[in-house]
Design an enzyme around this catalytic site. Sequence first.
Site: not given
Length: 415
Positions: A165, A305, A316, A337, A342, A403
């Site tokens: 991502c 994110h 985060e 998002k 996403h 990931f």
Amino acid sequence: MELKRVVVTGLGALTPIGNTKDEYWDGLVNGKSGAAPITYYDTEKFKTKFACEVKNFNATDFLDRKEARKMDKFAQYAMVASDEAIADAKLNLDEVNKLRVGVIWGAGIGGLETFQQEVLNYAGGDGTPRFNPFFIPKMIADIAPANISIKHGFMGPNYTTVSACASSANAIFDALNMIRLGHCDVIVTGGSEAAVTIAGMGGFNAMHALSTRNESPESASRPFDGTRDGFVLGEGAGALILEEYEHAKARGAKIYAEVAGGGLSSDAHHMTAPHPEGIGVVEVMKNCLENAGLNPEDVDHINTHGTSTPLGDVAELKAISKVFGSHAKNININSTKSMTGHLLGAAGAIEAISSILAIEHGIVPPTINHTTVDENIDPELNLTLNKAQKRNVKVAMSNTFGFGGHNACVLFKKI
């Protein structure tokens, strides 16, 4: 050597909340949700029955029918968004030195729909390997920038970054450095993804990564909310034209913002889970600030994110508090998002575009769908909840994590 300055001169977007840059921005500012029941296949037996699909898209409205058939949807999206960005930049393709124009693109997965369909066709047959001759060229992740360069004759660096991502944020940082070092005058960068498929949804469901709020798809993506239960899968593309400052100035180009810097790091922690204390995230934001020659107190806005997962959102925000200290409460933090879902490898690109447009328009888009306080989140942080906020944004940061612990951060400033 003295590094060259790099600016953004063109933008293009194809997203679940708008099929152009302007439609996308309008959707963001107005808190529009792109989530709805999936239309691509029968979801009856799937845990999650909704996603953020691109709507009202027909590839042949933009591409020759024969060419469109040779491209997976992720590559079609890339072509449309990049064409918009090139047009927006008003690049004269007859005059630009195409040897010094590159395409650096991001995709975390690539042609998943093509791969899925070819394997299903084989499995449903008699065992004879009758594969489409375009199977491999349609599937491979690097084909999107290849198609862009072939169409326009761009002969500079051409490749795809794959860091899950974080892929398109990684691509933007690579493009920045390529121009900074004098190797190119212009780079088309960004990312695209089209993973709303049987395989994509089934795989993420198996990981328990997706929200299952089937009764209310439009409110399912709820970053920072106490009742969040996973992310909502999205698709689409974002494209940016990065250009050497003097080159842009010489041709009288409109400049949206300067690309001040970027940073990369790794969590070195887990295959899919973020480090609970956000150690890698702390490092990537520090790296980005140092690379840009800016201080924490210079930052006005952070597009996080913020995927709407229980662990990731908290980690985060903890990292932001560590890096920015007391200044963190003065920053407009958001997660777009909440509206787009996403977009995996394309997330960094469309969120960079949001950050740039926040600078241009002096508005920070909201984090929608917030109804319940999470006691693990600092209440003093301004998460720009539910409604856009006017703000003179001089410096905006965009965070993207993938990931495998891949972290990428890019920073833009008003010029």
